[in-house]
Design an enzyme around this catalytic site. Structure first.
Site, PDB file in Angstrom:
ATOM      1  N   GLU A  80      -5.655 -58.026  65.516  1.00 13.38           N
ATOM      2  CA  GLU A  80      -6.916 -58.761  65.621  1.00 13.38           C
ATOM      3  C   GLU A  80      -6.699 -60.249  65.817  1.00 13.38           C
ATOM      4  OE1 GLU A  80      -9.726 -58.469  62.360  1.00 13.38           O
ATOM      5  OE2 GLU A  80     -11.237 -59.433  63.613  1.00 13.38           O
ATOM      6  N   ASP A  96      -5.184 -54.390  61.854  1.00 10.06           N
ATOM      7  CA  ASP A  96      -6.154 -55.317  61.267  1.00 10.06           C
ATOM      8  C   ASP A  96      -5.554 -55.816  59.950  1.00 10.06           C
ATOM      9  OD1 ASP A  96      -8.284 -56.766  60.343  1.00 10.06           O
ATOM     10  OD2 ASP A  96      -9.793 -55.268  60.913  1.00 10.06           O
ATOM     11  N   ILE A  98      -6.578 -57.941  57.621  1.00  8.64           N
ATOM     12  CA  ILE A  98      -7.550 -57.764  56.531  1.00  8.64           C
ATOM     13  C   ILE A  98      -8.826 -57.219  57.165  1.00  8.64           C
ATOM     14  CG2 ILE A  98      -8.850 -58.739  54.613  1.00  8.64           C
ATOM     15  CD1 ILE A  98      -6.931 -61.067  54.475  1.00  8.64           C
ATOM     16  N   ASP A  99      -9.159 -55.989  56.849  1.00  6.62           N
ATOM     17  CA  ASP A  99     -10.435 -55.438  57.287  1.00  6.62           C
ATOM     18  C   ASP A  99     -11.395 -55.566  56.106  1.00  6.62           C
ATOM     19  OD1 ASP A  99     -12.121 -54.080  59.195  1.00  6.62           O
ATOM     20  OD2 ASP A  99     -12.105 -52.428  57.759  1.00  6.62           O
ATOM     21  N   THR A 101     -12.780 -59.070  55.531  1.00  5.95           N
ATOM     22  CA  THR A 101     -12.469 -60.449  55.123  1.00  5.95           C
ATOM     23  C   THR A 101     -13.595 -61.076  54.301  1.00  5.95           C
ATOM     24  OG1 THR A 101     -10.997 -60.781  56.988  1.00  5.95           O
ATOM     25  CG2 THR A 101     -11.897 -62.759  56.011  1.00  5.95           C
ATOM     26  N   ASP A 230     -10.343 -52.005  63.741  1.00  4.87           N
ATOM     27  CA  ASP A 230     -11.177 -51.646  62.583  1.00  4.87           C
ATOM     28  C   ASP A 230     -11.064 -50.153  62.277  1.00  4.87           C
ATOM     29  OD1 ASP A 230     -12.438 -54.245  62.468  1.00  4.87           O
ATOM     30  OD2 ASP A 230     -13.782 -53.624  64.087  1.00  4.87           O
TER      31      ASP A 230
HETATM   32  C1  IPD Z   1     -15.333 -55.924  59.682  1.00  2.91           C
HETATM   33  C2  IPD Z   1     -15.419 -54.814  58.673  1.00  2.91           C
HETATM   34  C3  IPD Z   1     -16.863 -54.469  58.433  1.00  2.91           C
HETATM   35  C4  IPD Z   1     -17.557 -54.061  59.706  1.00  2.91           C
HETATM   36  C5  IPD Z   1     -17.409 -55.133  60.757  1.00  2.91           C
HETATM   37  C6  IPD Z   1     -15.938 -55.476  60.973  1.00  2.91           C
HETATM   38  P1  IPD Z   1     -13.358 -57.774  59.541  1.00  2.91           P
HETATM   39  O1  IPD Z   1     -13.984 -56.295  59.918  1.00  2.91           O
HETATM   40  O2  IPD Z   1     -14.767 -53.649  59.125  1.00  2.91           O
HETATM   41  O3  IPD Z   1     -17.008 -53.389  57.524  1.00  2.91           O
HETATM   42  O4  IPD Z   1     -18.903 -53.826  59.445  1.00  2.91           O
HETATM   43  O5  IPD Z   1     -17.955 -54.613  61.947  1.00  2.91           O
HETATM   44  O6  IPD Z   1     -15.831 -56.495  61.927  1.00  2.91           O
HETATM   45  O7  IPD Z   1     -14.084 -58.783  60.399  1.00  2.91           O
HETATM   46  O8  IPD Z   1     -13.563 -57.992  58.094  1.00  2.91           O
HETATM   47  O9  IPD Z   1     -11.935 -57.582  59.955  1.00  2.91           O
HETATM   48 CA    CA Z   2     -11.916 -55.475  60.874  1.00  2.00          CA
HETATM   49 CA    CA Z   3      -9.910 -58.445  60.157  1.00  2.62          CA
END
Ligand code: IPD
Ligand code: CA
Ligand code: CA
Length: 277
Positions: A80, A96, A98-99, A101, A230
């Site tokens: 990412e 990813d 940190i999924d 964040t 994701d």
């Molecule tokens: C997000 C998370 C979140 C989802 C968003 C993503 P991020 O990733 O997965 O649950 O609803 O669509 O973008 O930005 O924290 O890596």
């Molecule tokens: Ca993510």
């Molecule tokens: Ca992320």
């Protein structure tokens, strides 16, 4: 160097690849968790002012890339924060760091490191055949893994997606994108789903949400605008647990991901599809 198919080596054992994904996800998870002891600095915003990226996201992805370069030097990486790095083996790691964040920044536990590996067939990462993946949630210590044809596991225990409940008693996970326009559309879809189900959960990490579906802690999940990183690892956890992952509507990140036991995926898709065409 390219991901050209002629350069493809013999595919390694998916179980070995899952071990590598898990090992690196845990190492990155340690970095992320330890960073919480200091103060977390928001480094930038991305798609909008509410889309956060911290120095920890960047440091975690750098660690993952360094470790993958040591362990799997000929594979490519799609991450990412730093984008695509080509490899020569025909495999690509989808990362990813940190999924979730936003949860990480707020001290909420639902965030994860998500690492998958796929064959890099064609230009569309959503079409890449997945071989293995791991999702590690450092705040809770939970780890989910999957290897193609070898099943999905949580802490070494094999996962089997439960028998589907009726839509009206389903607990449904979802999530939202970061821009106003996309959220207005998502709110309209939510307005049609929410009255028809037991309840909705927006937990904040799509990777974790997918693993919770594989465990039966959510009955079904849907979300529009996910990126490949994701969902790659979590999607394999769902399918290896016996569920299905469908993509509706437009191609690429505009599409809607729906995951769970087939009858519930079909029931949710029947509501969502006409709204996202
Ligand atoms: C997000 C998370 C979140 C989802 C968003 C993503 P991020 O990733 O997965 O649950 O609803 O669509 O973008 O930005 O924290 O890596
Ligand atoms: Ca993510
Ligand atoms: Ca992320």
């Amino acid at each position: 160097m390219t991901d050209a198919p002629h350069a493809q080596e013999t595919t390694p054992d998916p179980t070995e690849l899952a071990r590598t994904a898990e090992q690196v996800a845990r190492e990155a998870g340690d970095l992320v968790r330890d960073a919480l002891r200091g103060s977390v600095t928001v480094a930038a915003t991305k798609s909008s002012g509410v889309d956060l990226v911290t120095e920890v996201d960047e440091a975690a992805e750098a660690l993952i890339r360094r470790r993958l370069a040591e362990l799997r030097p000929t594979d490519g990486v799609l991450g990412e924060e730093e984008g695509r790095q080509e490899g020569s083996s025909g495999l690509v790691w989808v990362v990813d760091p940190i999924d979730g964040t936003t949860n990480f920044v707020y001290g909420l536990p639902s965030y994860s490191v998500s690492i998958a590996v796929a064959r890099s067939q064609g230009p569309d990462p959503f079409g890449w055949p997945l071989l293995a993946g791991a999702v590690h949630a450092p705040a809770t210590g939970e780890t989910w893994t999957a290897a193609l044809g070898q099943g999905a596991f949580a802490e070494g225990e094999r996962l089997t997606i439960p028998e589907p409940v009726a839509l009206g008693t389903a607990l449904v996970g979802t999530g939202f994108a970061y821009t106003e326009q996309r959220r207005r559309g998502q709110a309209r879809v939510l307005g049609e789903v929410l009255p028809r189900v037991r309840d909705i959960r927006r937990l904040g990490s799509a990777a974790v949400d997918l693993c919770l579906v594989a465990e039966g802690k959510l009955d079904v999940f849907y979300e529009q605008y996910l990126n490949p990183w994701d969902m790659a690892a979590g999607a394999l956890v769902v399918t290896e647990a016996g569920g299905v992952v469908e993509r509706l509507g437009r191609d690429g990140t505009e599409g809607v991901t729906v995951a769970g036991p087939r009858p519930l995926v079909e029931a949710v898709s029947a509501i969502v599809r006409p709204l996202v065409g």
